[in-house]
Design an enzyme around this catalytic site. Sequence first.
Site, PDB file in Angstrom:
ATOM      1  N   ASN A   8       0.802  -1.227   0.000  1.00 31.06           N
ATOM      2  CA  ASN A   8       0.000   0.000   0.000  1.00 31.06           C
ATOM      3  C   ASN A   8       0.836   1.279   0.000  1.00 31.06           C
ATOM      4  O   ASN A   8       0.391   2.311  -0.493  1.00 31.06           O
ATOM      5  CB  ASN A   8      -0.991   0.003   1.174  1.00 31.06           C
ATOM      6  CG  ASN A   8      -0.303  -0.023   2.516  1.00 31.06           C
ATOM      7  OD1 ASN A   8       0.741  -0.659   2.684  1.00 31.06           O
ATOM      8  ND2 ASN A   8      -0.880   0.659   3.491  1.00 31.06           N
ATOM      9  N   GLU A  64       4.402  -3.983  12.303  1.00 31.42           N
ATOM     10  CA  GLU A  64       3.391  -2.932  12.157  1.00 31.42           C
ATOM     11  C   GLU A  64       2.274  -3.593  11.381  1.00 31.42           C
ATOM     12  O   GLU A  64       2.422  -3.903  10.191  1.00 31.42           O
ATOM     13  CB  GLU A  64       3.985  -1.736  11.422  1.00 31.42           C
ATOM     14  CG  GLU A  64       3.187  -0.447  11.643  1.00 31.42           C
ATOM     15  CD  GLU A  64       1.976  -0.350  10.751  1.00 31.42           C
ATOM     16  OE1 GLU A  64       0.857  -0.571  11.279  1.00 31.42           O
ATOM     17  OE2 GLU A  64       2.131  -0.082   9.566  1.00 31.42           O
ATOM     18  N   CYS A  75      -3.070   1.643   6.792  1.00 32.45           N
ATOM     19  CA  CYS A  75      -3.242   1.010   8.098  1.00 32.45           C
ATOM     20  C   CYS A  75      -3.846   1.965   9.104  1.00 32.45           C
ATOM     21  O   CYS A  75      -4.486   1.535  10.066  1.00 32.45           O
ATOM     22  CB  CYS A  75      -1.909   0.457   8.602  1.00 32.45           C
ATOM     23  SG  CYS A  75      -0.603   1.689   8.742  1.00 32.45           S
TER      24      CYS A  75
END
Length: 483
Positions: A153, A251, A285
Amino acid sequence: MEYGLLKNLVNGEFVTAASGDEIPVYNPATAREQVGSVPAMSSQDVAEVFAAAKGGAKTWKKTNQLARGRVLLNAANIIRSRREELVELIVTEMGKTRSEAAGEVGKTAEFFEYYGGMARDTYGDFLADARPGTFAARIVEPLGVVLLITPWNDPLLTPARKLGPALIAGNAVVVKPATVTPMITLRLAEILHEAGLPAGVLGTVTGRGSDLGDALFEFEGLRAVSFTGSTAVGKGIQTKLAGRGIRVQTEMGGKNAAVVMDDADLNMAVPTIVAGAFAQAGQRCTATSRLIVQKGIAADVRRRIAEAVRELRVAPGFTEKADLGPVIDDGAQNTIRGHIEHAIGQGVEVIARRELEGPAAQVGAFVEPTFLGVTPEHDIWREEVFGPVLGMVEVSSLDEAIEAVNDSLYGLSSAIFTSNLADAFRFLEEADTGQVSINQPTTGWDIHHPFGGFKDSGSAFKEQGRDALEFYTRVKAAAVRTH
Protein backbone atom coordinates in the site's frame (compact mmCIF):
# COMPACT_ATOMS: atom_id res chain seq x y z
CA MET A 1 3.58 2.23 -19.68
CA GLU A 2 5.67 -0.96 -20.00
CA TYR A 3 8.70 -1.18 -17.71
CA GLY A 4 10.10 -4.52 -18.80
CA LEU A 5 12.12 -6.65 -16.38
CA LEU A 6 13.52 -4.90 -13.32
CA LYS A 7 16.38 -6.76 -11.62
CA ASN A 8 17.37 -7.40 -8.02
CA LEU A 9 20.36 -5.77 -6.35
CA VAL A 10 22.72 -8.50 -5.10
CA ASN A 11 26.27 -7.72 -3.94
CA GLY A 12 26.39 -4.47 -5.88
CA GLU A 13 25.08 -5.93 -9.16
CA PHE A 14 21.63 -6.11 -10.73
CA VAL A 15 20.72 -9.70 -11.52
CA THR A 16 17.87 -11.98 -12.57
CA ALA A 17 16.85 -15.19 -10.84
CA ALA A 18 19.10 -18.18 -11.47
CA SER A 19 16.15 -19.99 -13.02
CA GLY A 20 15.31 -17.11 -15.33
CA ASP A 21 11.74 -17.22 -14.06
CA GLU A 22 9.83 -13.94 -13.75
CA ILE A 23 6.80 -12.62 -11.86
CA PRO A 24 4.45 -10.40 -13.89
CA VAL A 25 3.27 -7.09 -12.42
CA TYR A 26 -0.13 -5.68 -13.34
CA ASN A 27 -1.86 -2.28 -13.36
CA PRO A 28 -4.85 -2.49 -10.95
CA ALA A 29 -6.72 0.23 -12.85
CA THR A 30 -6.97 -1.89 -16.01
CA ALA A 31 -8.13 -5.36 -16.91
CA ARG A 32 -4.92 -7.03 -15.72
CA GLU A 33 -2.65 -5.18 -18.10
CA GLN A 34 0.93 -6.34 -17.50
CA VAL A 35 3.24 -3.37 -16.93
CA GLY A 36 6.48 -5.16 -16.09
CA SER A 37 8.07 -8.08 -14.31
CA VAL A 38 10.61 -8.93 -11.62
CA PRO A 39 12.79 -12.00 -10.98
CA ALA A 40 11.14 -14.99 -9.31
CA MET A 41 13.97 -15.82 -6.93
CA SER A 42 14.42 -19.19 -5.29
CA SER A 43 15.80 -20.15 -1.89
CA GLN A 44 19.22 -20.56 -3.52
CA ASP A 45 19.09 -16.97 -4.82
CA VAL A 46 18.10 -15.75 -1.37
CA ALA A 47 21.09 -17.47 0.22
CA GLU A 48 23.37 -15.47 -2.09
CA VAL A 49 21.70 -12.22 -1.05
CA PHE A 50 22.30 -12.94 2.63
CA ALA A 51 25.87 -14.08 2.00
CA ALA A 52 26.54 -10.70 0.37
CA ALA A 53 24.84 -8.92 3.26
CA LYS A 54 27.18 -10.63 5.73
CA GLY A 55 30.14 -8.98 4.06
CA GLY A 56 28.26 -5.73 3.56
CA ALA A 57 27.51 -5.50 7.28
CA LYS A 58 31.23 -5.57 8.10
CA THR A 59 31.99 -2.88 5.53
CA TRP A 60 29.16 -0.58 6.55
CA LYS A 61 29.84 -0.87 10.28
CA LYS A 62 33.37 0.42 9.68
CA THR A 63 32.17 3.22 7.41
CA ASN A 64 32.36 6.68 8.96
CA GLN A 65 28.98 7.99 10.16
CA LEU A 66 29.30 11.10 8.01
CA ALA A 67 29.92 8.94 4.95
CA ARG A 68 26.81 6.90 5.73
CA GLY A 69 24.80 10.08 6.07
CA ARG A 70 26.11 11.41 2.78
CA VAL A 71 24.77 8.35 0.95
CA LEU A 72 21.29 8.92 2.39
CA LEU A 73 21.38 12.62 1.55
CA ASN A 74 22.50 11.78 -1.98
CA ALA A 75 19.57 9.38 -2.26
CA ALA A 76 17.14 12.11 -1.16
CA ASN A 77 18.46 14.41 -3.88
CA ILE A 78 18.17 11.73 -6.57
CA ILE A 79 14.61 10.89 -5.50
CA ARG A 80 13.59 14.53 -5.83
CA SER A 81 15.25 14.81 -9.24
CA ARG A 82 13.30 11.77 -10.47
CA ARG A 83 10.01 12.69 -8.87
CA GLU A 84 7.87 12.44 -12.00
CA GLU A 85 9.09 9.02 -13.11
CA LEU A 86 8.67 7.62 -9.58
CA VAL A 87 5.16 9.07 -9.34
CA GLU A 88 4.27 7.48 -12.67
CA LEU A 89 5.53 4.08 -11.55
CA ILE A 90 3.58 4.19 -8.26
CA VAL A 91 0.35 5.16 -10.03
CA THR A 92 0.88 2.46 -12.66
CA GLU A 93 1.88 -0.34 -10.31
CA MET A 94 -0.17 0.40 -7.18
CA GLY A 95 -3.08 2.52 -8.40
CA LYS A 96 -2.78 5.62 -6.21
CA THR A 97 -3.89 8.96 -7.56
CA ARG A 98 -1.16 11.19 -8.92
CA SER A 99 -1.37 13.52 -5.91
CA GLU A 100 -1.14 10.61 -3.47
CA ALA A 101 1.88 9.19 -5.31
CA ALA A 102 3.55 12.61 -5.35
CA GLY A 103 3.07 12.82 -1.58
CA GLU A 104 4.66 9.40 -1.16
CA VAL A 105 7.70 10.35 -3.24
CA GLY A 106 8.16 13.58 -1.29
CA LYS A 107 7.97 11.82 2.08
CA THR A 108 10.41 9.18 0.89
CA ALA A 109 13.00 11.84 0.14
CA GLU A 110 12.36 13.39 3.55
CA PHE A 111 12.96 10.08 5.32
CA PHE A 112 16.43 9.77 3.81
CA GLU A 113 17.13 13.45 4.41
CA TYR A 114 16.06 13.18 8.06
CA TYR A 115 18.13 10.09 8.83
CA GLY A 116 21.04 11.27 6.70
CA GLY A 117 21.20 14.38 8.88
CA MET A 118 21.51 12.15 11.95
CA ALA A 119 25.06 11.34 10.90
CA ARG A 120 26.10 14.38 12.91
CA ASP A 121 24.16 13.36 16.01
CA THR A 122 25.71 11.68 19.03
CA TYR A 123 25.85 7.89 19.16
CA GLY A 124 26.42 6.94 22.77
CA ASP A 125 27.64 8.89 25.81
CA PHE A 126 30.47 9.14 28.31
CA LEU A 127 29.35 8.06 31.78
CA ALA A 128 30.60 8.67 35.30
CA ASP A 129 32.49 5.84 37.02
CA ALA A 130 33.19 5.68 40.77
CA ARG A 131 36.44 3.80 40.35
CA PRO A 132 39.59 5.93 40.37
CA GLY A 133 41.33 6.61 37.07
CA THR A 134 38.37 5.20 35.13
CA PHE A 135 35.81 6.54 32.70
CA ALA A 136 32.82 4.66 31.31
CA ALA A 137 30.90 4.93 28.09
CA ARG A 138 27.64 3.86 26.48
CA ILE A 139 28.48 2.69 22.97
CA VAL A 140 25.80 2.25 20.31
CA GLU A 141 26.44 -0.36 17.62
CA PRO A 142 24.55 -1.72 14.59
CA LEU A 143 22.97 -5.16 14.86
CA GLY A 144 24.43 -6.58 11.64
CA VAL A 145 22.11 -8.03 8.97
CA VAL A 146 18.45 -7.04 9.13
CA LEU A 147 15.49 -8.13 6.99
CA LEU A 148 12.72 -5.74 5.96
CA ILE A 149 9.41 -7.12 4.69
CA THR A 150 7.34 -4.31 3.20
CA PRO A 151 3.70 -3.97 2.06
CA TRP A 152 2.02 -3.01 -1.19
CA ASN A 153 0.00 0.00 0.00
CA ASP A 154 2.99 2.36 0.46
CA PRO A 155 5.55 0.51 -1.67
CA LEU A 156 8.14 3.30 -1.73
CA LEU A 157 7.55 5.12 1.56
CA THR A 158 7.52 2.07 3.85
CA PRO A 159 10.89 0.72 2.65
CA ALA A 160 12.32 4.23 3.14
CA ARG A 161 10.82 4.44 6.64
CA LYS A 162 12.74 1.30 7.57
CA LEU A 163 15.87 1.75 5.44
CA GLY A 164 16.66 5.22 6.78
CA PRO A 165 17.25 4.25 10.43
CA ALA A 166 18.63 0.81 9.55
CA LEU A 167 21.30 2.23 7.26
CA ILE A 168 22.36 5.27 9.29
CA ALA A 169 22.81 2.91 12.26
CA GLY A 170 25.29 0.87 10.22
CA ASN A 171 23.34 -2.29 9.34
CA ALA A 172 23.28 -4.29 6.12
CA VAL A 173 19.73 -4.66 4.85
CA VAL A 174 17.79 -7.22 2.83
CA VAL A 175 14.42 -5.98 1.55
CA LYS A 176 11.53 -8.22 0.47
CA PRO A 177 8.80 -6.09 -1.17
CA ALA A 178 5.21 -7.19 -1.70
CA THR A 179 4.84 -9.40 -4.77
CA VAL A 180 2.12 -7.20 -6.31
CA THR A 181 4.13 -3.93 -6.08
CA PRO A 182 7.84 -4.84 -6.27
CA MET A 183 9.04 -2.58 -9.07
CA ILE A 184 9.15 0.74 -7.18
CA THR A 185 11.27 -0.89 -4.43
CA LEU A 186 13.75 -2.12 -7.04
CA ARG A 187 13.90 1.42 -8.41
CA LEU A 188 14.71 2.62 -4.89
CA ALA A 189 17.53 0.07 -4.70
CA GLU A 190 18.92 1.48 -7.95
CA ILE A 191 18.85 4.97 -6.45
CA LEU A 192 20.66 3.93 -3.25
CA HIS A 193 23.26 2.09 -5.32
CA GLU A 194 23.78 5.22 -7.41
CA ALA A 195 23.96 7.30 -4.23
CA GLY A 196 27.08 5.39 -3.19
CA LEU A 197 25.96 2.46 -1.06
CA PRO A 198 28.76 -0.17 -0.99
CA ALA A 199 28.19 -3.64 -2.40
CA GLY A 200 26.35 -6.00 -0.07
CA VAL A 201 24.93 -3.29 2.20
CA LEU A 202 21.57 -3.53 0.44
CA GLY A 203 20.05 -6.56 -1.22
CA THR A 204 16.59 -7.06 -2.64
CA VAL A 205 14.51 -10.22 -2.89
CA THR A 206 11.51 -10.70 -5.16
CA GLY A 207 9.80 -14.06 -5.30
CA ARG A 208 6.68 -16.09 -4.67
CA GLY A 209 6.09 -17.37 -1.17
CA SER A 210 5.70 -20.91 -2.53
CA ASP A 211 9.21 -20.73 -4.01
CA LEU A 212 10.93 -18.96 -1.13
CA GLY A 213 9.44 -20.91 1.76
CA ASP A 214 11.32 -20.04 4.96
CA ALA A 215 14.51 -19.07 3.14
CA LEU A 216 14.21 -15.45 4.29
CA PHE A 217 14.51 -16.53 7.92
CA GLU A 218 17.14 -19.28 7.67
CA PHE A 219 20.29 -17.15 7.55
CA GLU A 220 22.26 -17.80 10.73
CA GLY A 221 23.49 -14.21 10.95
CA LEU A 222 20.04 -12.61 10.77
CA ARG A 223 19.68 -10.21 13.69
CA ALA A 224 16.33 -8.47 13.17
CA VAL A 225 13.16 -8.54 11.08
CA SER A 226 10.94 -5.51 10.53
CA PHE A 227 7.57 -6.36 9.02
CA THR A 228 4.62 -4.27 7.86
CA GLY A 229 1.48 -6.08 6.76
CA SER A 230 -1.42 -8.11 8.03
CA THR A 231 -1.78 -9.14 11.65
CA ALA A 232 -2.01 -12.83 10.73
CA VAL A 233 1.31 -12.80 8.86
CA GLY A 234 3.00 -10.63 11.48
CA LYS A 235 2.02 -12.97 14.29
CA GLY A 236 3.21 -15.90 12.19
CA ILE A 237 6.65 -14.29 11.89
CA GLN A 238 6.77 -13.67 15.63
CA THR A 239 6.02 -17.35 16.26
CA LYS A 240 8.47 -18.55 13.63
CA LEU A 241 11.38 -16.58 15.08
CA ALA A 242 10.61 -17.12 18.77
CA GLY A 243 13.58 -18.41 20.72
CA ARG A 244 16.21 -17.47 18.13
CA GLY A 245 17.28 -14.15 19.65
CA ILE A 246 16.15 -12.27 16.54
CA ARG A 247 14.44 -8.96 17.13
CA VAL A 248 11.02 -8.63 15.53
CA GLN A 249 9.22 -5.39 14.77
CA THR A 250 5.66 -5.68 13.47
CA GLU A 251 3.39 -2.93 12.16
CA MET A 252 0.13 -4.74 11.49
CA GLY A 253 -3.61 -4.18 11.16
CA GLY A 254 -5.90 -1.47 12.42
CA LYS A 255 -9.56 -0.65 12.93
CA ASN A 256 -9.14 3.03 13.58
CA ALA A 257 -11.88 5.13 15.14
CA ALA A 258 -12.73 8.82 14.99
CA VAL A 259 -15.02 10.32 17.64
CA VAL A 260 -17.19 13.39 16.98
CA MET A 261 -18.57 15.14 20.05
CA ASP A 262 -21.58 17.48 20.12
CA ASP A 263 -19.32 20.54 20.38
CA ALA A 264 -17.14 19.65 17.38
CA ASP A 265 -16.59 22.02 14.46
CA LEU A 266 -18.28 19.96 11.74
CA ASN A 267 -17.01 22.17 8.94
CA MET A 268 -13.54 21.03 9.92
CA ALA A 269 -14.34 17.52 11.16
CA VAL A 270 -16.38 16.13 8.27
CA PRO A 271 -13.91 16.71 5.39
CA THR A 272 -11.10 15.54 7.67
CA ILE A 273 -12.92 12.28 8.43
CA VAL A 274 -13.89 11.71 4.79
CA ALA A 275 -10.28 12.13 3.67
CA GLY A 276 -9.06 9.86 6.46
CA ALA A 277 -11.54 7.15 5.50
CA PHE A 278 -11.53 7.21 1.70
CA ALA A 279 -8.18 8.59 0.50
CA GLN A 280 -5.93 5.94 -1.03
CA ALA A 281 -9.15 3.90 -1.43
CA GLY A 282 -9.06 3.24 2.32
CA GLN A 283 -5.89 1.17 1.92
CA ARG A 284 -3.90 2.67 4.78
CA CYS A 285 -3.24 1.01 8.10
CA THR A 286 -4.24 4.28 9.80
CA ALA A 287 -7.38 4.86 7.68
CA THR A 288 -10.51 5.80 9.59
CA SER A 289 -12.91 2.86 9.40
CA ARG A 290 -15.04 3.44 12.53
CA LEU A 291 -16.97 6.65 13.21
CA ILE A 292 -18.36 7.25 16.72
CA VAL A 293 -20.74 10.20 16.95
CA GLN A 294 -22.51 11.77 19.92
CA LYS A 295 -26.28 11.57 19.40
CA GLY A 296 -26.97 15.30 19.51
CA ILE A 297 -25.27 15.87 16.15
CA ALA A 298 -25.55 12.36 14.67
CA ALA A 299 -28.19 13.27 12.08
CA ASP A 300 -26.18 16.25 10.86
CA VAL A 301 -22.96 14.21 10.64
CA ARG A 302 -24.76 11.43 8.73
CA ARG A 303 -26.14 13.91 6.23
CA ARG A 304 -22.85 15.75 5.68
CA ILE A 305 -20.72 12.63 5.27
CA ALA A 306 -23.32 11.01 2.99
CA GLU A 307 -23.25 14.06 0.74
CA ALA A 308 -19.45 14.02 0.65
CA VAL A 309 -19.31 10.31 -0.16
CA ARG A 310 -21.74 10.70 -3.08
CA GLU A 311 -19.47 13.38 -4.56
CA LEU A 312 -16.23 11.39 -4.42
CA ARG A 313 -14.65 10.81 -7.82
CA VAL A 314 -13.45 7.24 -8.33
CA ALA A 315 -11.17 6.94 -11.35
CA PRO A 316 -7.78 5.66 -12.58
CA GLY A 317 -4.92 7.40 -10.76
CA PHE A 318 -3.80 9.48 -13.74
CA THR A 319 -7.26 11.07 -14.00
CA GLU A 320 -7.26 14.76 -13.09
CA LYS A 321 -8.97 15.48 -9.75
CA ALA A 322 -9.55 11.80 -8.93
CA ASP A 323 -10.30 11.39 -5.22
CA LEU A 324 -9.48 7.69 -5.08
CA GLY A 325 -8.17 5.10 -7.48
CA PRO A 326 -8.54 1.32 -7.56
CA VAL A 327 -7.81 -1.12 -4.78
CA ILE A 328 -4.73 -3.23 -5.26
CA ASP A 329 -6.21 -6.11 -7.29
CA ASP A 330 -9.39 -8.01 -8.09
CA GLY A 331 -8.85 -10.28 -5.07
CA ALA A 332 -8.98 -7.25 -2.75
CA GLN A 333 -11.96 -5.92 -4.71
CA ASN A 334 -13.89 -9.15 -4.13
CA THR A 335 -12.91 -9.31 -0.46
CA ILE A 336 -14.01 -5.73 0.29
CA ARG A 337 -17.29 -6.16 -1.54
CA GLY A 338 -17.78 -9.42 0.34
CA HIS A 339 -17.43 -7.58 3.67
CA ILE A 340 -20.06 -5.07 2.56
CA GLU A 341 -22.52 -7.69 1.35
CA HIS A 342 -22.08 -9.71 4.54
CA ALA A 343 -22.78 -6.57 6.57
CA ILE A 344 -25.92 -5.84 4.58
CA GLY A 345 -27.02 -9.42 5.18
CA GLN A 346 -26.63 -8.78 8.92
CA GLY A 347 -28.94 -5.77 8.69
CA VAL A 348 -26.44 -2.94 8.33
CA GLU A 349 -27.86 0.26 6.81
CA VAL A 350 -26.24 1.62 3.66
CA ILE A 351 -26.32 5.36 4.36
CA ALA A 352 -24.51 6.33 1.16
CA ARG A 353 -22.63 4.63 -1.64
CA ARG A 354 -20.84 6.28 -4.56
CA GLU A 355 -21.68 4.16 -7.57
CA LEU A 356 -18.90 3.66 -10.10
CA GLU A 357 -19.07 5.37 -13.48
CA GLY A 358 -16.88 5.92 -16.51
CA PRO A 359 -13.69 3.81 -16.82
CA ALA A 360 -13.92 2.73 -13.17
CA ALA A 361 -17.24 1.02 -13.86
CA GLN A 362 -15.90 -0.87 -16.87
CA VAL A 363 -12.49 -2.33 -16.00
CA GLY A 364 -10.08 -2.47 -13.09
CA ALA A 365 -10.18 -3.24 -9.38
CA PHE A 366 -12.39 -0.35 -8.28
CA VAL A 367 -14.67 -0.40 -5.23
CA GLU A 368 -17.61 1.87 -4.44
CA PRO A 369 -16.92 4.18 -1.45
CA THR A 370 -19.50 3.09 1.12
CA PHE A 371 -20.85 4.71 4.31
CA LEU A 372 -22.70 2.35 6.66
CA GLY A 373 -24.86 2.68 9.74
CA VAL A 374 -23.81 -0.14 12.06
CA THR A 375 -23.86 -1.35 15.63
CA PRO A 376 -20.97 -2.88 17.60
CA GLU A 377 -22.64 -6.27 17.16
CA HIS A 378 -22.06 -6.27 13.39
CA ASP A 379 -18.95 -8.10 12.18
CA ILE A 380 -17.83 -5.20 9.98
CA TRP A 381 -17.47 -3.01 13.09
CA ARG A 382 -14.60 -5.20 14.27
CA GLU A 383 -13.05 -6.77 11.16
CA GLU A 384 -10.39 -4.93 9.18
CA VAL A 385 -11.76 -4.28 5.68
CA PHE A 386 -8.80 -2.31 4.24
CA GLY A 387 -10.92 -0.55 1.67
CA PRO A 388 -13.14 2.52 1.17
CA VAL A 389 -15.73 1.63 3.81
CA LEU A 390 -16.74 3.70 6.86
CA GLY A 391 -19.12 2.47 9.57
CA MET A 392 -20.88 4.79 12.03
CA VAL A 393 -22.38 4.24 15.49
CA GLU A 394 -24.03 6.67 17.89
CA VAL A 395 -23.15 7.16 21.57
CA SER A 396 -24.50 9.31 24.38
CA SER A 397 -21.31 10.40 26.15
CA LEU A 398 -17.55 10.62 26.13
CA ASP A 399 -17.43 7.58 28.41
CA GLU A 400 -19.29 5.51 25.81
CA ALA A 401 -17.13 6.92 23.02
CA ILE A 402 -13.85 5.95 24.70
CA GLU A 403 -15.24 2.52 25.53
CA ALA A 404 -16.19 2.03 21.86
CA VAL A 405 -12.75 3.14 20.66
CA ASN A 406 -10.99 0.69 22.99
CA ASP A 407 -13.37 -2.20 22.33
CA SER A 408 -11.15 -3.64 19.61
CA LEU A 409 -8.37 -6.17 19.16
CA TYR A 410 -6.46 -3.40 17.38
CA GLY A 411 -4.87 -0.28 18.79
CA LEU A 412 -3.17 1.66 16.03
CA SER A 413 -4.71 5.13 15.66
CA SER A 414 -7.68 7.12 16.96
CA ALA A 415 -8.98 10.68 16.86
CA ILE A 416 -11.50 12.92 18.60
CA PHE A 417 -13.15 16.09 17.32
CA THR A 418 -14.16 18.43 20.13
CA SER A 419 -13.75 22.01 21.35
CA ASN A 420 -13.62 20.92 25.00
CA LEU A 421 -10.02 20.92 26.20
CA ALA A 422 -10.75 18.69 29.20
CA ASP A 423 -12.46 16.07 27.00
CA ALA A 424 -9.62 16.21 24.51
CA PHE A 425 -6.96 15.52 27.13
CA ARG A 426 -9.02 12.81 28.75
CA PHE A 427 -9.32 11.10 25.38
CA LEU A 428 -5.58 11.51 24.84
CA GLU A 429 -4.92 9.74 28.13
CA GLU A 430 -7.50 6.94 27.89
CA ALA A 431 -7.53 5.98 24.20
CA ASP A 432 -5.70 2.64 23.98
CA THR A 433 -3.95 3.36 20.68
CA GLY A 434 -0.38 4.09 19.73
CA GLN A 435 -1.35 7.22 17.80
CA VAL A 436 -3.93 9.70 19.13
CA SER A 437 -5.15 12.87 17.37
CA ILE A 438 -7.21 15.81 18.57
CA ASN A 439 -9.10 17.57 15.76
CA GLN A 440 -6.82 15.84 13.25
CA PRO A 441 -7.31 12.66 11.18
CA THR A 442 -6.25 9.19 12.24
CA THR A 443 -3.84 9.35 9.27
CA GLY A 444 -1.03 11.74 8.37
CA TRP A 445 1.87 11.09 10.77
CA ASP A 446 5.11 12.85 9.87
CA ILE A 447 8.56 11.29 9.45
CA HIS A 448 9.83 12.40 12.87
CA HIS A 449 6.72 11.30 14.80
CA PRO A 450 7.16 7.96 16.58
CA PHE A 451 4.80 5.53 14.86
CA GLY A 452 3.34 2.18 15.93
CA GLY A 453 0.28 0.63 17.49
CA PHE A 454 -0.73 -1.30 20.58
CA LYS A 455 -2.39 -4.71 20.99
CA ASP A 456 -2.76 -6.61 17.69
CA SER A 457 -1.65 -3.57 15.69
CA GLY A 458 2.04 -3.77 16.47
CA SER A 459 5.04 -4.63 18.60
CA ALA A 460 6.90 -2.76 21.30
CA PHE A 461 9.31 -1.15 18.82
CA LYS A 462 8.27 2.17 17.27
CA GLU A 463 9.07 3.28 13.74
CA GLN A 464 10.01 6.80 12.59
CA GLY A 465 11.76 9.55 14.50
CA ARG A 466 14.62 8.89 16.88
CA ASP A 467 12.66 6.02 18.42
CA ALA A 468 13.25 3.95 15.27
CA LEU A 469 16.99 3.74 15.99
CA GLU A 470 16.34 1.67 19.10
CA PHE A 471 15.22 -1.29 17.00
CA TYR A 472 18.26 -1.22 14.71
CA THR A 473 20.98 -0.77 17.34
CA ARG A 474 22.39 -2.45 20.42
CA VAL A 475 24.11 -0.84 23.41
CA LYS A 476 27.50 -1.86 24.72
CA ALA A 477 28.76 -0.60 28.09
CA ALA A 478 32.50 0.11 28.33
CA ALA A 479 34.77 0.96 31.27
CA VAL A 480 38.35 2.16 30.67
CA ARG A 481 41.00 2.47 33.39
CA THR A 482 43.50 5.12 32.34
CA HIS A 483 46.00 4.79 35.21
